[in-house]
Design a protein around this motif. Structure first.
Motif, mmCIF file in Angstrom:
data_model
loop_
_atom_site.group_PDB
_atom_site.id
_atom_site.type_symbol
_atom_site.label_atom_id
_atom_site.label_comp_id
_atom_site.label_asym_id
_atom_site.label_seq_id
_atom_site.Cartn_x
_atom_site.Cartn_y
_atom_site.Cartn_z
ATOM 1 N N GLU A 175 1.170 -0.744 0.435
ATOM 2 C CA GLU A 175 0.038 0.055 0.184
ATOM 3 C C GLU A 175 1.260 0.645 0.333
ATOM 4 N N SER A 176 1.829 1.165 0.819
ATOM 5 C CA SER A 176 3.014 2.624 0.703
ATOM 6 C C SER A 176 3.315 2.369 -0.675
ATOM 7 N N SER A 177 3.878 2.129 -1.603
ATOM 8 C CA SER A 177 4.133 1.730 -2.755
ATOM 9 C C SER A 177 3.255 2.801 -3.980
ATOM 10 N N LYS A 178 2.177 3.116 -3.117
ATOM 11 C CA LYS A 178 1.497 4.209 -3.651
ATOM 12 C C LYS A 178 1.981 5.497 -3.472
ATOM 13 N N PHE A 179 2.826 6.051 -2.110
ATOM 14 C CA PHE A 179 2.682 6.995 -1.120
ATOM 15 C C PHE A 179 4.278 7.447 -1.664
ATOM 16 N N THR A 180 5.384 6.606 -2.325
ATOM 17 C CA THR A 180 6.691 6.653 -1.745
ATOM 18 C C THR A 180 6.799 7.588 -3.485
ATOM 19 N N PRO A 181 6.243 7.547 -4.464
ATOM 20 C CA PRO A 181 6.741 8.332 -5.535
ATOM 21 C C PRO A 181 7.385 9.749 -5.046
ATOM 22 N N ALA A 182 5.721 10.316 -4.387
ATOM 23 C CA ALA A 182 5.967 11.497 -4.053
ATOM 24 C C ALA A 182 6.924 11.968 -2.745
ATOM 25 N N ARG A 183 7.531 11.654 -2.475
ATOM 26 C CA ARG A 183 8.766 11.680 -0.957
ATOM 27 C C ARG A 183 9.931 11.367 -1.861
ATOM 28 N N GLU A 220 -0.014 7.639 5.729
ATOM 29 C CA GLU A 220 0.627 7.325 8.311
ATOM 30 C C GLU A 220 0.245 8.116 8.399
ATOM 31 N N VAL A 221 -1.101 8.374 8.679
ATOM 32 C CA VAL A 221 -2.134 8.197 9.611
ATOM 33 C C VAL A 221 -3.096 7.015 9.916
ATOM 34 N N GLY A 222 -3.048 6.733 8.527
ATOM 35 C CA GLY A 222 -4.211 5.240 8.825
ATOM 36 C C GLY A 222 -3.097 4.482 9.606
ATOM 37 N N GLU A 223 -1.964 4.493 9.797
ATOM 38 C CA GLU A 223 -1.202 3.117 9.829
ATOM 39 C C GLU A 223 -0.598 3.538 10.973
ATOM 40 N N MET A 224 -0.613 5.250 11.550
ATOM 41 C CA MET A 224 -0.752 5.524 12.962
ATOM 42 C C MET A 224 -1.647 5.164 13.787
ATOM 43 N N ARG A 225 -2.809 4.855 13.072
ATOM 44 C CA ARG A 225 -4.104 5.074 14.063
ATOM 45 C C ARG A 225 -4.728 3.082 14.731
ATOM 46 N N LYS A 226 -3.637 2.293 13.422
ATOM 47 C CA LYS A 226 -3.731 1.476 13.437
ATOM 48 C C LYS A 226 -2.945 0.878 14.878
ATOM 49 N N ALA A 227 -1.641 1.750 14.780
ATOM 50 C CA ALA A 227 -0.493 1.759 15.655
ATOM 51 C C ALA A 227 -1.482 2.087 17.143
ATOM 52 N N ILE A 228 -1.623 2.903 17.186
ATOM 53 C CA ILE A 228 -2.870 3.683 18.767
ATOM 54 C C ILE A 228 -3.699 2.559 18.637
ATOM 55 N N ALA A 229 -4.894 1.813 18.478
ATOM 56 C CA ALA A 229 -5.799 0.897 18.574
ATOM 57 C C ALA A 229 -5.166 -0.144 19.059
ATOM 58 N N ALA A 230 -3.942 -0.587 18.261
ATOM 59 C CA ALA A 230 -3.182 -1.834 19.132
ATOM 60 C C ALA A 230 -2.986 -1.732 20.686
ATOM 61 N N THR A 231 -2.269 -0.420 20.788
ATOM 62 C CA THR A 231 -1.992 -0.187 21.216
ATOM 63 C C THR A 231 -2.792 -0.532 22.693
ATOM 64 N N LYS A 232 -4.088 0.354 22.292
ATOM 65 C CA LYS A 232 -4.827 0.874 23.267
ATOM 66 C C LYS A 232 -5.489 -0.960 24.087
ATOM 67 N N HIS A 233 -5.646 -1.542 22.477
ATOM 68 C CA HIS A 233 -5.681 -3.302 23.113
ATOM 69 C C HIS A 233 -4.826 -4.384 24.147
ATOM 70 N N GLY A 234 -3.480 -3.622 23.789
ATOM 71 C CA GLY A 234 -2.701 -3.664 24.998
ATOM 72 C C GLY A 234 -2.853 -3.254 26.044
ATOM 73 N N PHE A 235 -3.174 -1.948 26.052
ATOM 74 C CA PHE A 235 -2.999 -1.533 27.739
ATOM 75 C C PHE A 235 -4.594 -2.420 28.515
ATOM 76 N N GLU A 249 3.790 -1.569 17.481
ATOM 77 C CA GLU A 249 4.608 -0.275 16.061
ATOM 78 C C GLU A 249 4.132 -1.214 15.471
ATOM 79 N N THR A 250 3.406 -0.334 14.847
ATOM 80 C CA THR A 250 2.502 -1.961 13.376
ATOM 81 C C THR A 250 4.166 -2.410 11.978
ATOM 82 N N ASP A 251 3.264 -2.844 11.216
ATOM 83 C CA ASP A 251 4.458 -3.917 10.157
ATOM 84 C C ASP A 251 4.840 -2.703 9.126
ATOM 85 N N SER A 252 4.492 -1.503 9.457
ATOM 86 C CA SER A 252 4.900 -0.241 8.617
ATOM 87 C C SER A 252 6.298 0.229 9.228
#
Length: 544
Positions: A62-70, A260-275, A347-350
Motif C-alpha cells: 500500500e505504501s508504494s502508492k505514496f513513495t513516488p511523491a516522497r 501514514e495517518v492510517g498506520e498511526m491509527r492502527k498503532a494506537i488501536a493496537a496499543t489500546k488493546h495492549g493496555f 509498532e505496526t508492520d509498516s
C-alpha cells in the motif's frame, strides 16, 4: 537457537581436510568447531536436489502508492546529486546472535518497506541527464534499489549463508519481488559499487554523492572512498553535506500523508488493546514478585500479535518506580494502593508506532490525594491543547502552557517553594524539579521522530496539517525527595496522548480513550477481578 556459521567456518573446512578437528588449533578457531558442515562435491550436489519450488508471492505494498511523491520531493531538494540511503545491517546482540533487524528510518520512508524485509539493501537516487526527455518532463532522479538476489534451493548459499540462505531464513523477497512490492527498479547488490562511482567528480556536470551515513558504516566508507578519489577529500565537508540529507529526511517526515495517518491509527488501536490486556492481567498479579514484568509481558504479546514489535521498551512502573522517568527494568511488585504508570506503544508492520502513557490506581479507585495529582497533570494537558488551538500558535506554545499550568498546580498543592509567578520567571523554573523531561515530541516511524529537523521546523514552527506528535505532561515525586510531604513521595503521574493537526488546522487527540479520573476508574472496573474470572470461565467453557 541454531549456531550461525561464520566466515571462520569456511576457513576451517579447508583445515579439517588436512587435520583432525580441533588438533593443534588456537582457541579462536576451535570455538567454531561445534557446527562443522560436510564439504564434499557429493554433498553439495545432494543439497541442490529434491526441493519443491518456494517462489514467494509479491504484491505492491500500500505504501508504494505514496513513495513516488516522497522520492520526487527528495530529488528536487538535491538536483544533479546521487542520493544513497542504506537499509543498514543487523546489530549484534552477543557473539553470533543479532537483534531483530529494523531498517533505517529514512530507508523505510522512501522505499515503503517495513518489517525486516531486506538487511543490507541500498536505495539510490540517480540524477537524470539534464538534456533527457525525463528532465524536460520535470523528473530529477531515477530511484534504484540494490539488494541481494535470492539464495534459494538452486544455490549453494541456500544452506551455507545464514544471512540470506533460505534454508536458514525461509523464502525471502529477491530482486523481482522487491520491485513488485515497492515499484522501484531493482538491481543486484554486487553492482552497487560501480553504480555509486559512475560519473562522480567535482568538475562541472559531474555527479556529487550524499549518503545517510549513520545507517550502514560499510556503505558510508564506500561512498567516502569514492568521494575522496573524485575530488571530495574533505571529510568534514562531506559529513556536513550528509547531515543536510538527514535533516531533509527528518523534516519531510513531519507532515504525514494519509497512508501514514492510517498506520498511526492502527498503532494506537493496537496499543489500546495492549493496555486492555494489561488491565485484564492486573487482578491476578497484584502483590506477586516481578508483577511489573508480568504486565509487561501482557502488553508485549499484543505488540507481536497485532504489529511488528514494540515501538520502544515498555515502562511498567508501580509505586516508587513511577517517578523514575526511564524505568524499564520492570522488576518491581505491583501493590494494592500503588499508582501504576504504563508507557507503551505498538509498532505496526509498516514500522509506525504509537506512544501512550496512562496512570492507574491499582486498587481501582483514586484516593483523594492521587486524584488531585492526576487532575493537576490532566489540567496541564488540556491547557496545552487549548494553547495549540489559538490563532498563530506554534508548537512551543503548547509546551509553555504545560509548565505554566504545572507551576500553578504545584503552588496550590503547597509544594512549590516560591509563588508560581516567581517560578515562571527566567531565573526561576523551580517547577522543573517535578517535571524535568520534555513534554512532547514528533512521532511516526520513530518514537521520537524528526529529531534532526531544524528548530524553525520543530519546535518553533506553526502547526501544519498532517503533523503528529505527543503531549506528555507529568508530576514526579521521588521516594527520596525531602522537599515534598511524605504522603507525596513515591508517586508518579504521566498522561501521554498522541495528537494530530487536522486539515482545518485544529490540534486534536488521536487517543480518545480514558483520560479523566472517572474514565480511568471505569476502565479499571471493566477489567476488574469479576471481569477477569468471567472471561477465564468463558474460555474454559469454549474449550470444553
Amino acid at each position: 537457537m541454531s549456531e550461525v556459521i561464520t566466515e571462520k567456518d569456511k576457513e576451517y573446512e579447508a583445515q579439517e581436510q588436512a587435520s583432525a578437528p580441533g588438533a593443534n588449533q588456537p582457541m579462536e578457531d576451535r570455538v567454531n568447531n561445534r557446527s562443522l558442515r560436510p564439504n564434499s562435491e557429493t554433498f553439495k550436489a545432494f543439497m541442490k536436489t529434491g526441493w519443491d519450488n518456494q517462489e514467494p508471492a509479491a504484491e505492491p505494498l500500500e505504501s508504494s502508492k505514496f513513495t513516488p511523491a516522497r522520492l520526487e520531493a527528495l530529488g528536487r531538494a538535491f538536483p544533479g546529486e546521487r542520493i544513497v540511503i542504506p537499509a543498514g545491517q543487523p546489530k549484534v546482540r552477543n557473539n553470533d546472535c543479532d537483534y531483530m533487524f529494523r531498517p533505517d528510518t529514512s530507508f523505510v520512508y522512501y522505499t515503503g518497506l517495513g518489517q525486516d524485509y531486506e538487511a543490507g539493501a541500498v536505495l539510490v537516487l540517480n540524477p537524470v541527464d539534464p538534456d533527457s526527455d525525463e528532465a524536460k518532463a520535470g523528473r530529477t532522479h531515477t530511484p534504484e534499489l540494490f539488494v541481494a538476489p535470492r539464495a534459494d534451493n538452486s544455490t549453494e548459499d541456500y544452506y551455507r549463508d545464514p544471512h540470506y540462505g533460505e534454508y536458514w531464513v525461509g523464502p525471502r523477497a529477491g530482486l523481482k519481488e522487491l520491485a513488485a512490492m515497492t515499484g522501484i527498479e531493482t538491481h543486484d547488490i554486487a553492482q552497487l559499487a560501480d553504480a555509486l562511482g559512475k560519473d562522480v567528480g567535482s568538475e562541472a556536470g559531474a555527479v556529487r554523492v550524499r549518503v545517510v551515513r549513520e545507517a550502514d558504516p560499510q556503505i558510508t566508507s564506500l561512498v567516502e572512498s569514492i568521494r575522496e578519489a573524485n575530488g571530495y577529500a574533505d571529510p568534514d565537508a562531506n559529513e556536513a553535506d550528509d547531515d543536510k540529507l538527514h535533516e531533509f529526511s527528518s523534516e519531510a517526515r513531519m507532515i504525514k500523508d494519509s497512508f501514514e495517518v492510517g498506520e498511526m491509527r492502527k498503532a494506537i488501536a493496537a496499543t489500546k488493546h495492549g493496555f486492555d490486556r494489561i488491565l485484564a492481567t492486573l487482578p491476578e498479579v497484584v502483590d506477586q514478585p516481578r508483577s511489573e514484568r508480568k504486565l509487561e509481558g501482557a502488553f508485549n504479546s499484543v505488540a507481536r500479535e497485532e504489529g511488528n514489535a514494540l515501538g520502544y521498551d515498555t515502562i511498567i512502573a508501580s509505586g516508587e518506580h513511577a517517578p523514575i522517568l526511564h524505568w524499564m527494568r520492570n522488576t518491581g511488585v505491583v501493590r494494592q494502593g500503588d499508582m501504576l504508570l504504563i508507557d507503551a506503544g505498538v509498532e505496526t508492520d509498516s514500522l509506525y508506532t504509537a506512544d501512550i502513557t496512562r496512570t492507574f490506581p491499582v486498587g481501582g479507585k483514586f484516593t483523594d490525594l492521587q486524584r488531585r495529582l492526576y487532575q493537576a497533570v490532566l489540567d496541564s494537558a488540556d491547557a496545552a491543547i487549548a494553547a495549540a488551538n489559538k490563532p498563530g500558535a506554534v508548537y512551543h506554545d503548547m509546551i509553555d502552557a504545560v509548565m505554566v499550568s504545572v507551576a500553578h498546580s504545584l503552588e496550590k498543592l503547597g509544594i512549590l517553594p516560591v509563588s508560581a509567578e516567581e517560578a515562571l520567571k527566567p531565573d526561576g523554573h523551580q517547577q522543573y524539579r517535578w517535571l524535568y523531561h520534555g513534554t512532547g515530541h514528533m512521532m511516526g516511524l520513530d518514537c521520537h521522530d524528526s529529531h534532526h529537523a531544524r528548530n524553525e521546523f520543530y519546535p518553533d514552527s506553526e502547526f501544519k496539517p498532517g503533523m503528529v506528535f505527543t503531549l506528555e505532561p507529568g508530576l514526579y515525586f521521588d521516594a527520596a525527595d525531602l522537599l515534598v510531604p511524605e504522603e507525596y513521595r513515591g508517586i508518579g503521574v504521566r498522561i501521554e496522548d498522541d495528537l494530530m493537526v487536522t486539515e482545518s488546522g485544529e490540534v486534536k487527540l488521536m487517543t480518545t480513550f480514558a483520560r479523566t479520573p472517572d474514565e480511568i476508574e471505569t476502565w479499571l472496573a471493566a477489567h476488574g477481578p469479576e471481569h477477569y474470572f468471567d472471561s477465564f470461565l468463558a474460555q474454559d467453557a469454549a474449550c470444553a
